[in-house]
Design a protein around this motif. Structure first.
Motif, PDB file in Angstrom:
ATOM      1  N   SER A  49     -21.143   7.015 -89.705  1.00 27.69           N
ATOM      2  CA  SER A  49     -20.084   7.703 -88.956  1.00 27.69           C
ATOM      3  C   SER A  49     -18.884   6.795 -88.672  1.00 27.69           C
ATOM      4  N   ASP A  50     -19.023   5.489 -88.956  1.00 25.59           N
ATOM      5  CA  ASP A  50     -17.910   4.567 -88.719  1.00 25.59           C
ATOM      6  C   ASP A  50     -16.903   4.539 -89.865  1.00 25.59           C
ATOM      7  N   PHE A  51     -17.252   5.128 -91.003  1.00 28.77           N
ATOM      8  CA  PHE A  51     -16.309   5.113 -92.127  1.00 28.77           C
ATOM      9  C   PHE A  51     -15.235   6.165 -91.849  1.00 28.77           C
ATOM     10  N   ALA A  52     -14.084   5.678 -91.391  1.00 30.97           N
ATOM     11  CA  ALA A  52     -13.031   6.560 -90.886  1.00 30.97           C
ATOM     12  C   ALA A  52     -11.725   5.774 -90.849  1.00 30.97           C
ATOM     13  N   MET A  53     -10.721   6.352 -90.187  1.00 32.16           N
ATOM     14  CA  MET A  53      -9.467   5.645 -89.974  1.00 32.16           C
ATOM     15  C   MET A  53      -9.501   4.981 -88.596  1.00 32.16           C
ATOM     16  N   TYR A  54      -8.869   3.816 -88.489  1.00 24.98           N
ATOM     17  CA  TYR A  54      -8.774   3.102 -87.215  1.00 24.98           C
ATOM     18  C   TYR A  54      -7.310   2.831 -86.917  1.00 24.98           C
ATOM     19  N   ARG A  55      -6.989   2.784 -85.638  1.00 22.85           N
ATOM     20  CA  ARG A  55      -5.591   2.547 -85.275  1.00 22.85           C
ATOM     21  C   ARG A  55      -5.511   1.628 -84.067  1.00 22.85           C
TER      22      ARG A  55
ATOM     23  N   ALA B 131       2.332   0.897 -83.784  1.00 25.40           N
ATOM     24  CA  ALA B 131       1.007   1.374 -84.200  1.00 25.40           C
ATOM     25  C   ALA B 131       0.740   0.946 -85.636  1.00 25.40           C
ATOM     26  N   MET B 132      -0.511   0.612 -85.895  1.00 27.85           N
ATOM     27  CA  MET B 132      -0.919   0.226 -87.246  1.00 27.85           C
ATOM     28  C   MET B 132      -2.281   0.849 -87.508  1.00 27.85           C
ATOM     29  N   SER B 133      -2.437   1.481 -88.679  1.00 21.55           N
ATOM     30  CA  SER B 133      -3.719   2.134 -88.961  1.00 21.55           C
ATOM     31  C   SER B 133      -4.396   1.502 -90.171  1.00 21.55           C
ATOM     32  N   PHE B 134      -5.723   1.608 -90.178  1.00 20.74           N
ATOM     33  CA  PHE B 134      -6.569   1.014 -91.213  1.00 20.74           C
ATOM     34  C   PHE B 134      -7.552   2.077 -91.696  1.00 20.74           C
ATOM     35  N   THR B 135      -7.985   1.953 -92.943  1.00 20.26           N
ATOM     36  CA  THR B 135      -9.014   2.848 -93.466  1.00 20.26           C
ATOM     37  C   THR B 135     -10.238   2.024 -93.832  1.00 20.26           C
ATOM     38  N   LEU B 136     -11.375   2.417 -93.279  1.00 21.99           N
ATOM     39  CA  LEU B 136     -12.641   1.725 -93.554  1.00 21.99           C
ATOM     40  C   LEU B 136     -13.450   2.557 -94.534  1.00 21.99           C
TER      41      LEU B 136
ATOM     42  N   ASN C  66      -1.600   2.058 -96.035  1.00 21.64           N
ATOM     43  CA  ASN C  66      -2.416   1.417 -97.074  1.00 21.64           C
ATOM     44  C   ASN C  66      -3.010   0.087 -96.612  1.00 21.64           C
ATOM     45  N   HIS C  67      -3.736   0.131 -95.504  1.00 21.72           N
ATOM     46  CA  HIS C  67      -4.454  -1.054 -95.041  1.00 21.72           C
ATOM     47  C   HIS C  67      -5.946  -0.741 -95.138  1.00 21.72           C
TER      48      HIS C  67
END
Length: 220
Positions: free
Chosen positions: A198-204, A215-220, A120-121
Motif C-alpha cells: 500500500s506504500d507504492f504511491a505518490m509522496y509530497r 511543494a515537491m512530489s515523488f513516485t514510489l 518526474n522524481h
C-alpha cells in the motif's frame, strides 16, 4: 477531541469507500469503536469485539461492513454512501498492553479532493525495504512548517509534520516506521521503513514559509 488532532487521512466521497484502520503494532486488541464527529456530539457507528462480535448502529445498517476474518483489520467499508457521510470519523482501538490508539479520517466532497500533478522524481525500493526521500528547498526566509503526505487516487495520508521549532508530529499509521530530520533549514529528509504494497504511491513534501509555499512530489 477529534478536531484538535491532526487528520490522519483524507478520503474522497464515493459510493463505495474504505476507511483504513489497522493497528500498526503487535498487541491484543480488546475492542474497536468507530464514531462520527458531528458539530455538537459524537455519533456511534459501530463497535467490534473479538468475542461479542460486531454491533452496527441503525443509521448505518446495510450501508457499511467489515472484514469478517480479521481481528487486526478494523477498516470500515461503505457500500452505499451519501452526501451526509461527509465529515470527520474516528477509529479508536483499545489494546493491551499499549492502551488506546486513534486514527482520524476526513471524508470530503469529490470536487474538494485534488491530486497534485505528477513530477518526474522516481524513488525505488522493494516490499519490506526502506526508502529515503530528500526534498531540497529555498523559500527565502523562515520556514514555518514542512509536511510530508502519501497521495493515492482517492485518499491522502498525513505522514509527518516538522514545525518551526524542529518538533515532529506523526500520522497514526506512520509513527514508529518513519524517520525525519527536522533540523535542516534547506532540505527535508524522510525515511520510510518496512515498505508494504500500500506504500507504492505518490509522496509530497509541502514547505510553508511566511510568504511562500513550495511543494515537491515523488513516485514510489
Amino acid at each position: 477531541n477529534v478536531e484538535a488532532k491532526f487528520v490522519d487521512s483524507t478520503v474522497k466521497l464515493t459510493e463505495k469507500m474504505k476507511l483504513d484502520c489497522v493497528y500498526p503494532k503487535k498487541a491484543t486488541i480488546i475492542q474497536t469503536s468507530w464514531m462520527k464527529s458531528n458539530l455538537t456530539y459524537k455519533e456511534n457507528i459501530a463497535a467490534l469485539h473479538p468475542v461479542y462480535g460486531i454491533h452496527i448502529s441503525d443509521n448505518y445498517k446495510g450501508r457499511i461492513h467489515f472484514q469478517k476474518d480479521s481481528s487486526e483489520d478494523s477498516s470500515l467499508y461503505f457500500v452505499k454512501s451519501t452526501l451526509e457521510d461527509v465529515g470527520l470519523y474516528c477509529c479508536s482501538i483499545q489494546t493491551f498492553p499499549d492502551g488506546t490508539w486513534e486514527k482520524v479520517i476526513k471524508i470530503i466532497q469529490p470536487d474538494a479532493f485534488e491530486v497534485p500533478e505528477k513530477q518526474n522524481h522516481y524513488v525505488f525500493t522493494e516490499p519490506g525495504g526502506n526508502v529515503t526521500f530528500t526534498c531540497p528547498y529555498n523559500i527565502g526566509g523562515l520556514v514555518q512548517q514542512v509536511m510530508w503526505e502519501r497521495i493515492k487516487v482517492d485518499q491522502m495520508d498525513f505522514i509527518v509534520l516538522c514545525n518551526s521549532l524542529g518538533q515532529k508530529s506523526f500520522g497514526s499509521d506512520f509513527e514508529g516506521r518513519t524517520l525525519v530530520d527536522c533540523t535542516s533549514k534547506t532540505s527535508s529528509m524522510m525515511v520510510l521503513q518496512n515498505i508494504t504494497a500500500s506504500d507504492f504511491a505518490m509522496y509530497r513534501c509541502v514547505v510553508t514559509g511566511r510568504n511562500k509555499t513550495f511543494a515537491m512530489s515523488f513516485t514510489l
